[in-house]
Each structure stands twice: as structure tokens, then as C-alpha cells.
Design a protein around this motif. Structure first.
Motif, PDB file in Angstrom:
ATOM      1  N   HIS A  55       0.996  -1.304  -0.062  1.00 22.71           N
ATOM      2  CA  HIS A  55      -0.079  -0.061  -0.108  1.00 22.71           C
ATOM      3  C   HIS A  55       0.866   1.254   0.044  1.00 22.71           C
ATOM      4  N   PRO A  56       0.610   2.246  -0.668  1.00 23.32           N
ATOM      5  CA  PRO A  56       1.546   3.483  -0.843  1.00 23.32           C
ATOM      6  C   PRO A  56       1.632   4.182   0.497  1.00 23.32           C
ATOM      7  N   ASP A 113       2.118   2.281   3.404  1.00 27.34           N
ATOM      8  CA  ASP A 113       2.734   1.317   4.264  1.00 27.34           C
ATOM      9  C   ASP A 113       3.960   1.977   4.709  1.00 27.34           C
ATOM     10  N   LEU A 170       3.249   3.381   8.192  1.00 29.38           N
ATOM     11  CA  LEU A 170       2.386   2.676   9.093  1.00 29.38           C
ATOM     12  C   LEU A 170       3.173   1.322   9.635  1.00 29.38           C
ATOM     13  N   GLY A 215      -9.744   3.794  11.347  1.00 33.79           N
ATOM     14  CA  GLY A 215      -8.602   3.662  10.093  1.00 33.79           C
ATOM     15  C   GLY A 215      -8.523   4.660   9.385  1.00 33.79           C
ATOM     16  N   ILE A 216      -9.953   5.373   8.917  1.00 28.66           N
ATOM     17  CA  ILE A 216     -10.019   6.188   8.186  1.00 28.66           C
ATOM     18  C   ILE A 216      -9.392   7.416   8.941  1.00 28.66           C
ATOM     19  N   MET A 250      -7.165   7.527  10.851  1.00 28.70           N
ATOM     20  CA  MET A 250      -5.737   7.498  11.063  1.00 28.70           C
ATOM     21  C   MET A 250      -5.090   7.793   9.838  1.00 28.70           C
ATOM     22  N   ARG A 251      -5.776   7.176   8.680  1.00 26.72           N
ATOM     23  CA  ARG A 251      -4.956   7.362   7.124  1.00 26.72           C
ATOM     24  C   ARG A 251      -5.117   9.128   7.080  1.00 26.72           C
ATOM     25  N   LEU A 296      -1.773  11.297   6.107  1.00 28.76           N
ATOM     26  CA  LEU A 296      -1.709  11.811   4.996  1.00 28.76           C
ATOM     27  C   LEU A 296      -1.468  13.584   4.995  1.00 28.76           C
ATOM     28  N   VAL A 310     -13.797  12.838   4.166  1.00 31.72           N
ATOM     29  CA  VAL A 310     -11.960  12.602   4.295  1.00 31.72           C
ATOM     30  C   VAL A 310     -11.390  13.719   3.838  1.00 31.72           C
ATOM     31  N   ARG A 311     -11.620  14.324   2.709  1.00 28.45           N
ATOM     32  CA  ARG A 311     -10.650  15.314   2.139  1.00 28.45           C
ATOM     33  C   ARG A 311     -10.665  16.804   3.043  1.00 28.45           C
ATOM     34  N   ILE A 346      -8.713  15.887   6.246  1.00 30.69           N
ATOM     35  CA  ILE A 346      -7.224  16.056   5.805  1.00 30.69           C
ATOM     36  C   ILE A 346      -6.844  17.453   6.036  1.00 30.69           C
TER      37      ILE A 346
END
Lengths: 102, 292
Positions: free
Chosen positions: B6-7, B9, B12, B28-29, B31-32, B36, B180-181, B184
Motif C-alpha cells: 500500500h502506498p 505502508d 504505518l 482507520g479512516i 488514522m489515514r 496523509l 475525508v478530504r 485531511i
């Protein structure tokens, strides 16, 4: 999925992807979807919120017994990365493929 | 099948994935979005620390490939306070849940906001104590069922943005894991902001909250987030209370400037310390003022 298709038919919307090969759209940049099946827990966020219905649930399982999604129409993918951003499991990602047009 | 990567990884601890969170859990979202945001901000990642307390959300500190601090229940902010004061150049992010931050650590939350410490606090609000078995917590909406309120909750919940804004935070925002956006962008703003910044992230808890309230799977909650969200930047956070099944007011509620704890401390102490030290601090303060 089936109900959605029926609804689209009844409202006169086109159901099949209107992108014949070698058309202008096919030469645009698009995405290539990768699934890491062993990480998936089958939450279906990617299937539900893909704006172009690229994914669907399959009846396959991974080794933990979760249903995993399947890529059904990659030619529709526009590399918006919504599935990648919404996946809580880091199990799906999109790689951009540059088209001839920019 | 070849070993795919995964890009994200490299940010993580991929050897620990898949993580412990339930199918459909939104942590999880969140955390991503955090990793990001950190990647896009371009801060040196060896100067970033994630501090968390106890709970499902607090597991994040163990999954990100950053310095992490998994502390005792409710005490994420005190640990982060010490870390930040002793190492002022660190970027300290507190990532924890609503029960940890607003109930057991509620006092620390309001006092950190009052002092305006230069911390970023990310609070994943899933309306329930997830890890301990679905007990009601300080953010459980009225009439919601949980293992300890089988006939419906009758305690009015905390409205976290209003609580933190009233305590003196300089940046207060609320988003859901569906947005999500925007999430971020909010994390980036909160991390870049000098002072106490607070982002509340609404997240589905399919096991503890949704199942007991017969609200369906996590996907149903995501649809609800999509349909019932109303983005109102600059709205009065006091009007952004959450009711079961009601509209969710999202957005950036507060973005103001206030002197931080460290700025006030140095100015105050410079008046009393012996002259050579005071002179040095005065020079530093003047140099900072010239810069800004």
C-alpha cells in the motif's frame, strides 16, 4: 446494485459504460485499482461510495472469511481515490495511469 | 499473488495490519487522514509524536510509524503537556477517543485548552465506550441505548466543540470520517496552528453503538453522515449539539489567535529572573516579534 440498475433504467439513464475503446475518454488519464484482499474486512465503503461504480462485492472470501470487493469496470475509474481514502483497512489503492491527453 | 504494498505502508507499522478495529470502524479512516496530512505538511516525521490514552482510538499510536506514546487512561494530554514543554520543537498530536478525552480525561482537556498549550488534539467520537463493551459515555446522545442504558440514555451529552471553544481553544473543527478530504485539510490546519487546536471526528461504532441501537451496519452510518451533514463554517459551536438521527453541524467553528502557554510563561518569568537570563529571554522574544 440490481435495484440501482433498475432505477436507472426506469429513469431512462444509460446503464452501460459509454466508453468504447479508442474513444477520447479511453485516452484520458485513469486509475488502476489494487486490492490487498487479506487486509479487507468487507465493510463495503469502497463499493458504496465509488462515484463511478467501479467496484462490486464478490462472493469470494479471504482467509479470515470476509467477503471482498471486486473490480468490475476499471475503465470507468478516474483515479479520484475515494475508495482508497475511505478504506479503514488500508486494503485498496489506486495508481494513476497517465493518458495521452493531459 | 505478489506481495503488494500500500502506498502508505511506509508511514504505518504494516506488519501489524490488519488492525484490531471492527469491520466498518471509522478509526482507520481517521488514522489515514492523519498520516496523509502529516505527509503533505512535509514536517520532519522524526519530530512528530502521537500521544494516546486508552481505548479503540488510542491504538493509533501503535500503528503509525512515528514516535508514539500509549499512556494511561485519560492522561494523554498530561503526558503530551510534559513532552511539549520539555521539547518545544516537537509536533505533539494527541489522538484519542471521546471517552478517554472527555470523561476520564475531561479535566485535562479543558485545562489544556484554557492554558492554550501548543498541542493538536484529535478526538474520535463514536458516541460510546467501544473497547470496554459499549457502555454509555459523555457523548452518548439522549435516548441512545447502550449496555448500561438499556432503556435509553437520559443524561444530556457533552457538545465537545462548544466545551473546548468555551475553554479557550484557538482552533475547533468537527468532521465525520465520511468527509475525508476536508478532514485531511482540517488536520493540516490544526497541526500548523500555534496553540490548542481540537478536531472532533465523528465515527461509526458498528459493534458497540449501531448494533445495540438497531441502526444497521457501519455503511448505514456513513450514509447518514453523507445525507444529514450540514457544513457551517464559523457557526456558534453551542448550536452544534448532536441528537440521535438529527442534523450534524460540521465545519471549522473557531480559528482565532491567542498567546500560547509558553509565550505567556516566558514573558511573565522574564520579569522576575536574574538579569542575564531575563536579557536573553527578552532578546528571544524581540527576535520572534521581528520575525512575525
Amino acid at each position: 446494485m440490481f435495484e440501482e440498475l433498475k432505477r436507472m433504467e426506469s429513469t431512462g439513464m444509460k446503464t452501460e459504460p459509454a466508453v468504447p475503446a479508442q474513444s477520447r475518454a479511453a485516452r484520458r488519464s485513469h486509475g488502476h485499482v489494487f486490492l490487498l484482499a487479506e487486509r479487507c474486512k468487507g465493510c463495503r465503503f469502497c463499493v458504496e461510495f465509488c462515484p463511478r461504480q467501479v467496484l462490486a462485492m464478490s462472493d469470494r472470501f479471504n482467509s479470515k472469511g470476509y467477503h471482498i470487493p471486486i473490480v468490475i469496470a476499471e475503465e470507468r475509474c478516474t483515479d479520484c481515490k475515494m475508495c482508497e481514502l475511505l478504506c479503514p483497512e488500508f486494503a485498496i489503492y489506486v495508481v494513476r495511469i497517465e493518458g495521452e491527453e493531459r | 499473488m505478489t506481495e503488494a504494498q500500500h502506498p502508505l505502508d511506509h508511514l504505518l507499522r504494516a506488519d501489524r495490519l490488519p488492525h484490531i478495529w471492527c469491520p466498518g470502524c471509522g478509526i482507520g479512516i481517521a488514522m489515514r487522514c492523519l498520516v496523509l496530512a502529516l505527509e503533505e505538511l512535509g514536517r520532519p516525521l522524526d519530530r512528530v509524536v502521537v500521544v494516546s490514552g486508552i481505548g479503540c482510538s488510542a491504538r493509533v499510536a501503535g500503528y503509525v510509524r512515528l514516535d508514539g506514546f500509549h499512556t494511561t487512561h485519560g492522561r494523554a494530554i498530561p503526558f503530551a503537556t510534559g513532552l511539549k514543554l520539555a521539547n518545544p520543537d516537537l509536533t505533539v498530536i494527541v489522538f484519542s477517543g471521546d471517552g478517554d478525552l472527555a470523561a476520564i480525561g475531561g479535566n485535562h482537556l479543558i485545562h489544556a485548552a484554557r492554558r492554550n498549550l501548543d498541542l493538536t488534539v484529535i478526538c474520535v467520537n463514536n458516541f460510546i465506550y467501544g473497547m470496554t463493551g459499549g457502555q454509555f459515555g459523555p457523548t452518548t446522545p439522549l435516548a441512545a441505548r447502550s449496555t448500561t442504558t438499556p432503556y435509553g440514555n437520559f443524561e444530556p451529552p457533552f457538545n465537545l466543540p462548544a466545551l473546548v471553544a468555551a475553554s479557550g481553544a484557538v482552533y475547533v473543527a468537527r468532521w465525520t470520517v465520511f468527509h475525508v478530504r476536508r478532514l485531511i485539510a482540517a488536520f493540516q490546519e490544526a497541526i500548523a496552528k500555534k496553540g490548542f487546536s481540537f478536531v472532533e471526528v465523528l465515527s461509526p461504532c458498528p459493534t458497540g453503538y449501531l448494533r445495540r441501537n438497531k441502526l444497521g451496519e457501519a455503511l448505514e452510518m456513513m450514509r447518514y453522515f453523507k445525507a444529514q451533514s450540514e457544513i457551517r463554517h464559523g457557526a456558534d459551536p453551542a448550536e452544534a449539539g448532536i441528537e440521535m438521527g438529527g442534523k450534524l453541524i460540521l465545519g471549522k467553528f473557531v480559528d482565532i489567535e491567542r498567546p500560547t502557554y509558553q509565550e505567556r510563561m516566558r514573558k511573565q518569568l522574564a520579569m522576575f529572573f536574574i538579569e542575564p537570563y531575563a536579557e536573553k529571554v527578552r532578546e528571544e522574544i524581540e527576535a520572534e516579534e521581528v520575525e512575525s
